[in-house]
Design a protein around this motif. Structure first.
Motif, PDB file in Angstrom:
ATOM      1  N   ARG A   1       0.838  -1.199   0.000  1.00  0.00           N
ATOM      2  CA  ARG A   1       0.000   0.000   0.000  1.00  0.00           C
ATOM      3  C   ARG A   1       0.876   1.253   0.000  1.00  0.00           C
ATOM      4  O   ARG A   1       2.006   1.241   0.481  1.00  0.00           O
ATOM      5  CB  ARG A   1      -0.934   0.003   1.212  1.00  0.00           C
ATOM      6  N   THR A   2       0.329   2.358  -0.532  1.00  0.00           N
ATOM      7  CA  THR A   2       1.115   3.597  -0.615  1.00  0.00           C
ATOM      8  C   THR A   2       0.275   4.826  -0.245  1.00  0.00           C
ATOM      9  O   THR A   2      -0.950   4.838  -0.418  1.00  0.00           O
ATOM     10  CB  THR A   2       1.663   3.809  -2.045  1.00  0.00           C
ATOM     11  N   ASN A   3       0.951   5.840   0.265  1.00  0.00           N
ATOM     12  CA  ASN A   3       0.367   7.162   0.492  1.00  0.00           C
ATOM     13  C   ASN A   3       0.830   8.100  -0.612  1.00  0.00           C
ATOM     14  O   ASN A   3       2.017   8.102  -0.970  1.00  0.00           O
ATOM     15  CB  ASN A   3       0.809   7.719   1.852  1.00  0.00           C
ATOM     16  N   HIS A   4      -0.081   8.911  -1.125  1.00  0.00           N
ATOM     17  CA  HIS A   4       0.238   9.850  -2.205  1.00  0.00           C
ATOM     18  C   HIS A   4       0.033  11.282  -1.718  1.00  0.00           C
ATOM     19  O   HIS A   4      -1.028  11.610  -1.180  1.00  0.00           O
ATOM     20  CB  HIS A   4      -0.659   9.593  -3.419  1.00  0.00           C
ATOM     21  N   THR A   5       1.053  12.119  -1.921  1.00  0.00           N
ATOM     22  CA  THR A   5       0.998  13.504  -1.448  1.00  0.00           C
ATOM     23  C   THR A   5       1.556  14.451  -2.500  1.00  0.00           C
ATOM     24  O   THR A   5       2.475  14.097  -3.243  1.00  0.00           O
ATOM     25  CB  THR A   5       1.841  13.672  -0.156  1.00  0.00           C
TER      26      THR A   5
END
Length: 423
Positions: A367-371
């Motif tokens: 899973r990844t966080n996008h900013t």
């Protein structure tokens, strides 16, 4: 009653009424933080009653009059808030994100122009909200590893200490090994000889590590703290998180491995609001400002208590801030943040795609966080914006999710404030 319903629900919170409607309790957001000030106090009459239960008029009685609650005037721009929250909701649903946040802030004063979180709720019908986590304001509550969006902060440290310049050269071999760990670039790319400006444009992990190692753990930790990470901003909203930078103080790994991975935003956590405040320091010439959302409080007696803009501390020199802002413009012109561009303006921005720590054990999940963090116009910004999406399902990198969301809202804000075009 909340006429805007879901819009700004996380800012406002809600009020719990008892069945007799005599007592209320604010919960979450401003309602929770300012519960006592907003509620005022109930009146009270102490008197004798006759046999029929009627108050005896002639008898002594004591009256404590009710005191009205205060009114809060917010810094939020209703029009910008409406558009920003609608765009965030659309993006979160389109990309299948688990949660999201969008914060727009005046980098010169710290005033919050818009603050949106997803999923949202209707504060008029809070009891129908399916998941209690929906009440948390993702922008101030969710501390996460931000990833490569942190790289401009690392660059600012090296430039501020005069250890590097935007055109300083570095040779990338594709990886760097520290102790038993090997750090690689995204997609195992090898870039060869590049400048620091290109390190940001291509988001080269090894280049960020190179800068952090030149800065050193003591200076790096000081700058991280000066940027306000690891400590609440002090905004007057319930459930704000501190974030966590304790890995940098780890005696076993902090001086080498954690320093290296922190240079590109892993092993330390921050909230979207902390990132907005940190990037405001780059946008405004190097000064950390305190975010605030209350323009003024009007008390029951008519007294107006205005919130002054507050400089917290100088983090970097004006020169360092200007150079990093220019490097961030290159990221939108040539790098991974092209979809953050707004025709007619120079936009400074940086993407971040960060792995999410595994819940099953040590290491990271898929899973990844996008900013995306940025500001515009780059030379005299009217806003700083952070867009964040937790684990979008249909795209691998932030340049396809958080970045176009930033670009859409940035275009609206610049047009709304009628900022003159510069190109």
């Amino acid at each position: 009653y909340y006429p805007e319903k879901n819009i700004a629900s996380h800012i406002l919170g809600y009020v719990i009424d008892d069945s007799s409607n005599n007592l209320t309790q604010g919960s979450y957001g401003l309602e929770g933080f300012f519960n006592q000030e907003l509620a005022g106090s109930l009146g009270r009459v102490v008197a004798e009653r006759d046999a029929a239960g009627q108050i005896i008029i002639a008898a002594d009685r004591k009256v404590n009059p009710a005191i009205n609650g205060a009114d809060l005037i917010l810094t939020i721009n209703k029009t910008v808030q409406n558009v920003a929250c609608r765009k965030l909701n659309e993006a979160a649903l389109r990309h299948g994100a688990d949660s999201g946040a969008l914060i727009i802030m005046n980098p010169k004063t710290g005033a919050i122009i818009a603050m949106c979180a997803w999923p949202d709720f209707d504060p008029n019908e809070y009891g129908k909200t399916k998941n209690i986590n929906y009440f948390n304001n993702v922008g101030v509550w969710q501390a996460y590893e931000p990833g490569s969006v942190f790289k401009p902060l690392t660059m600012s440290m090296g430039i501020d200490l005069e250890l590097i310049e935007p055109d300083s050269k570095f040779t990338d071999t594709g990886s760097v090994t520290i102790a038993s760990e090997t750090i690689k670039n995204a997609e195992d790319k090898v870039y060869g000889e590049v400048t620091m400006a290109q390190v940001l444009e291509d988001s080269i992990n090894t280049g960020a590590v190179y800068v952090a190692q030149k800065v050193g753990i003591n200076n790096f930790l000081k700058y991280v703290e000066d940027y306000g990470l690891g400590k609440k901003t002090g905004i007057t909203l319930m459930t704000e998180s501190d974030g966590n930078i304790s890995s940098l103080r780890d005696k076993m790994h902090g001086d080498n491995l954690n320093l290296a991975v922190s240079s590109f935003g892993q092993s330390i956590t921050a909230t979207p609001l902390q990132l907005a405040a940190a990037f405001s320091a780059i946008a405004n010439g190097g000064m950390l400002v305190r975010p605030y959302i209350i323009e003024e409080i009007i008390k029951a007696d008519g007294t107006h208590l205005k919130t002054p803009a507050q400089d917290v501390r100088r983090v970097i020199s004006p020169r360092a801030a200007t150079l990093v802002a220019g490097m961030m413009v290159n990221v939108t012109e040539k790098g991974h943040a092209k979809r953050a561009r707004v025709p007619g303006y120079y936009v400074a921005a940086k993407t971040g795609t960060a792995q999410i720590a595994s819940k099953a054990g040590r290491g990271y999940s898929s899973r990844t966080n996008h900013t995306l963090a940025g500001f515009a116009p780059a030379d005299d910004p009217v806003f700083v914006m952070v867009t964040y999406l937790e684990d979008p399902k249909d795209a691998k990198y932030a340049e396809s999710t958080a970045t176009p969301l930033f670009g859409e809202v940035a275009g609206f804000v610049l047009n709304y404030y009628q900022v003159p075009k510069e190109r």
